[in-house]
Design a protein around this motif. Structure first.
Motif, PDB file in Angstrom:
ATOM      1  N   ALA A  91       0.841  -1.260   0.181  1.00 31.38           N
ATOM      2  CA  ALA A  91      -0.015  -0.051  -0.061  1.00 31.38           C
ATOM      3  C   ALA A  91       0.928   1.265  -0.032  1.00 31.38           C
ATOM      4  CB  ALA A  91      -1.046  -0.090   1.154  1.00 31.38           C
ATOM      5  N   GLY A  92       1.946   1.169   0.735  1.00 32.57           N
ATOM      6  CA  GLY A  92       2.928   2.325   0.898  1.00 32.57           C
ATOM      7  C   GLY A  92       3.453   2.619  -0.620  1.00 32.57           C
ATOM      8  N   GLU A  93       3.844   1.631  -1.260  1.00 32.79           N
ATOM      9  CA  GLU A  93       4.581   1.803  -2.682  1.00 32.79           C
ATOM     10  C   GLU A  93       3.303   2.330  -3.594  1.00 32.79           C
ATOM     11  OE1 GLU A  93       6.534  -1.572  -4.289  1.00 32.79           O
ATOM     12  OE2 GLU A  93       7.241  -2.083  -2.339  1.00 32.79           O
ATOM     13  N   LEU A  94       2.157   1.808  -3.571  1.00 29.46           N
ATOM     14  CA  LEU A  94       1.059   2.128  -4.121  1.00 29.46           C
ATOM     15  C   LEU A  94       0.685   3.666  -4.209  1.00 29.46           C
ATOM     16  CD1 LEU A  94      -1.165   1.265  -6.381  1.00 29.46           C
ATOM     17  CD2 LEU A  94      -2.606   0.945  -4.466  1.00 29.46           C
ATOM     18  N   MET A  95       0.499   4.103  -2.691  1.00 28.06           N
ATOM     19  CA  MET A  95       0.124   5.273  -2.477  1.00 28.06           C
ATOM     20  C   MET A  95       1.269   6.297  -2.964  1.00 28.06           C
ATOM     21  SD  MET A  95      -3.088   5.002  -2.077  1.00 28.06           S
ATOM     22  CE  MET A  95      -3.383   6.528  -1.559  1.00 28.06           C
ATOM     23  N   ALA A  96       2.562   6.083  -2.939  1.00 31.95           N
ATOM     24  CA  ALA A  96       3.788   6.873  -3.166  1.00 31.95           C
ATOM     25  C   ALA A  96       3.603   7.282  -4.461  1.00 31.95           C
ATOM     26  CB  ALA A  96       4.893   5.993  -2.812  1.00 31.95           C
ATOM     27  N   ALA A  97       3.042   6.540  -5.404  1.00 33.76           N
ATOM     28  CA  ALA A  97       2.948   6.521  -6.756  1.00 33.76           C
ATOM     29  C   ALA A  97       1.679   7.598  -7.277  1.00 33.76           C
ATOM     30  CB  ALA A  97       2.852   5.534  -7.617  1.00 33.76           C
ATOM     31  N   ASP A  98       0.960   8.167  -6.375  1.00 30.49           N
ATOM     32  CA  ASP A  98      -0.177   8.840  -6.368  1.00 30.49           C
ATOM     33  C   ASP A  98       0.097  10.111  -6.886  1.00 30.49           C
ATOM     34  OD1 ASP A  98      -3.394   9.544  -5.530  1.00 30.49           O
ATOM     35  OD2 ASP A  98      -2.233  11.179  -5.078  1.00 30.49           O
ATOM     36  N   PRO A  99      -0.630  10.650  -7.974  1.00 27.94           N
ATOM     37  CA  PRO A  99      -0.216  12.087  -8.617  1.00 27.94           C
ATOM     38  C   PRO A  99      -0.181  13.213  -7.585  1.00 27.94           C
ATOM     39  CG  PRO A  99      -2.133  10.863  -9.793  1.00 27.94           C
ATOM     40  CD  PRO A  99      -1.857  10.098  -8.702  1.00 27.94           C
ATOM     41  N   CYS A 100      -0.740  13.352  -6.619  1.00 30.83           N
ATOM     42  CA  CYS A 100      -0.945  14.254  -5.528  1.00 30.83           C
ATOM     43  C   CYS A 100       0.364  14.057  -4.738  1.00 30.83           C
ATOM     44  CB  CYS A 100      -2.280  14.314  -4.822  1.00 30.83           C
ATOM     45  SG  CYS A 100      -3.418  15.322  -5.431  1.00 30.83           S
ATOM     46  N   VAL A 101       0.880  13.073  -4.601  1.00 30.55           N
ATOM     47  CA  VAL A 101       1.859  12.647  -3.327  1.00 30.55           C
ATOM     48  C   VAL A 101       3.071  12.796  -4.304  1.00 30.55           C
ATOM     49  CG1 VAL A 101       3.147  10.879  -2.217  1.00 30.55           C
ATOM     50  CG2 VAL A 101       0.659  11.040  -2.025  1.00 30.55           C
ATOM     51  N   GLN A 102       3.258  12.462  -5.747  1.00 29.60           N
ATOM     52  CA  GLN A 102       4.336  12.731  -6.520  1.00 29.60           C
ATOM     53  C   GLN A 102       4.602  14.422  -6.546  1.00 29.60           C
ATOM     54  OE1 GLN A 102       6.449  10.270  -8.547  1.00 29.60           O
ATOM     55  NE2 GLN A 102       6.017   9.380  -6.679  1.00 29.60           N
ATOM     56  N   MET A 106       0.241  16.398  -1.440  1.00 28.03           N
ATOM     57  CA  MET A 106      -0.032  15.643  -0.117  1.00 28.03           C
ATOM     58  C   MET A 106       0.941  14.631   0.288  1.00 28.03           C
ATOM     59  SD  MET A 106      -3.823  13.792  -1.848  1.00 28.03           S
ATOM     60  CE  MET A 106      -5.150  14.670  -2.301  1.00 28.03           C
ATOM     61  N   THR A 107       0.830  14.462   1.591  1.00 30.42           N
ATOM     62  CA  THR A 107       1.836  13.490   1.998  1.00 30.42           C
ATOM     63  C   THR A 107       0.886  12.095   2.467  1.00 30.42           C
ATOM     64  OG1 THR A 107       1.410  14.207   4.164  1.00 30.42           O
ATOM     65  CG2 THR A 107       3.238  15.149   2.928  1.00 30.42           C
ATOM     66  N   VAL A 108       1.399  10.965   2.612  1.00 26.04           N
ATOM     67  CA  VAL A 108       0.733   9.722   2.904  1.00 26.04           C
ATOM     68  C   VAL A 108       1.455   9.076   3.980  1.00 26.04           C
ATOM     69  CG1 VAL A 108       1.909   8.506   0.994  1.00 26.04           C
ATOM     70  CG2 VAL A 108      -0.479   7.677   2.008  1.00 26.04           C
ATOM     71  N   GLU A 109       0.752   8.560   4.881  1.00 23.29           N
ATOM     72  CA  GLU A 109       1.120   7.557   6.092  1.00 23.29           C
ATOM     73  C   GLU A 109       0.297   6.354   5.980  1.00 23.29           C
ATOM     74  OE1 GLU A 109       1.650   7.293  10.695  1.00 23.29           O
ATOM     75  OE2 GLU A 109       0.517   8.877  10.091  1.00 23.29           O
ATOM     76  N   VAL A 110       0.921   5.189   5.802  1.00 25.39           N
ATOM     77  CA  VAL A 110       0.147   4.033   5.748  1.00 25.39           C
ATOM     78  C   VAL A 110       0.382   3.210   7.017  1.00 25.39           C
ATOM     79  CG1 VAL A 110      -0.067   1.725   4.450  1.00 25.39           C
ATOM     80  CG2 VAL A 110       0.484   3.962   3.287  1.00 25.39           C
ATOM     81  N   LEU A 111      -0.419   2.557   7.393  1.00 27.74           N
ATOM     82  CA  LEU A 111      -0.472   1.739   8.697  1.00 27.74           C
ATOM     83  C   LEU A 111      -1.163   0.685   8.587  1.00 27.74           C
ATOM     84  CD1 LEU A 111      -1.415   4.521  11.356  1.00 27.74           C
ATOM     85  CD2 LEU A 111       0.900   3.694  10.878  1.00 27.74           C
ATOM     86  N   PRO A 112      -0.435  -0.648   8.986  1.00 31.73           N
ATOM     87  CA  PRO A 112      -1.237  -1.954   9.030  1.00 31.73           C
ATOM     88  C   PRO A 112      -2.346  -1.883  10.103  1.00 31.73           C
ATOM     89  CG  PRO A 112       0.997  -2.226  10.167  1.00 31.73           C
ATOM     90  CD  PRO A 112       1.015  -0.625   9.726  1.00 31.73           C
ATOM     91  N   CYS A 113      -3.295  -2.656   9.608  1.00 32.03           N
ATOM     92  CA  CYS A 113      -4.386  -2.857  10.415  1.00 32.03           C
ATOM     93  C   CYS A 113      -5.261  -4.079  10.408  1.00 32.03           C
ATOM     94  CB  CYS A 113      -5.290  -1.429  10.209  1.00 32.03           C
ATOM     95  SG  CYS A 113      -6.322  -1.632   8.853  1.00 32.03           S
TER      96      CYS A 113
END
Length: 123
Positions: A91-102, A106-113
């Protein structure tokens, strides 16, 4: 749970047994939660087009089942929260490729749950 005299006051409609808790816990499955936060560069030139591509991507991931729950947040600091059906690393890899993150919007934090299959947001 039922609501009594206001949103802040809630009572349990029935007692939850230890057995019910154990049965539910046995169904828990691994997921990831991604929190997207607005960054200082949110309003850069071309931001509207970048954000639209972000939205297209998130809705596509939802349609593919990669995002189980998608929650845009109405806030000046938090952009949204998503529950993903991937490991935290994936999920971290996927979200790091988001256009707004790139783009640094935006910044992203991914947590296991853990989550419970079948849980839904009420219609």
């Amino acid at each position: 749970m039922t609501t009594t005299e206001g949103l802040g006051e809630r009572t349990m409609s029935e007692a939850v047994t230890d057995e019910q808790i154990q049965q539910l816990a046995a169904t828990a499955r691994p997921y990831s939660v991604a929190q997207l936060r607005w960054a200082p560069d949110r309003h850069q030139e071309g931001a509207d087009a970048i954000e639209f591509e972000h939205q297209r991507r998130m809705v596509s991931l939802r349609a593919e089942g990669v995002i189980a729950v998608l929650c845009p947040v109405l806030s000046d600091t938090v952009a949204g929260i998503a529950v993903l059906t991937l490991s935290a690393d994936e999920a971290g890899e996927l979200m790091a490729a988001d256009p707004c993150v790139q783009a640094g919007m935006m910044t992203v934090e991914v947590l296991p749950c853990l989550g419970f299959p079948g849980d839904t947001i009420p219609a």
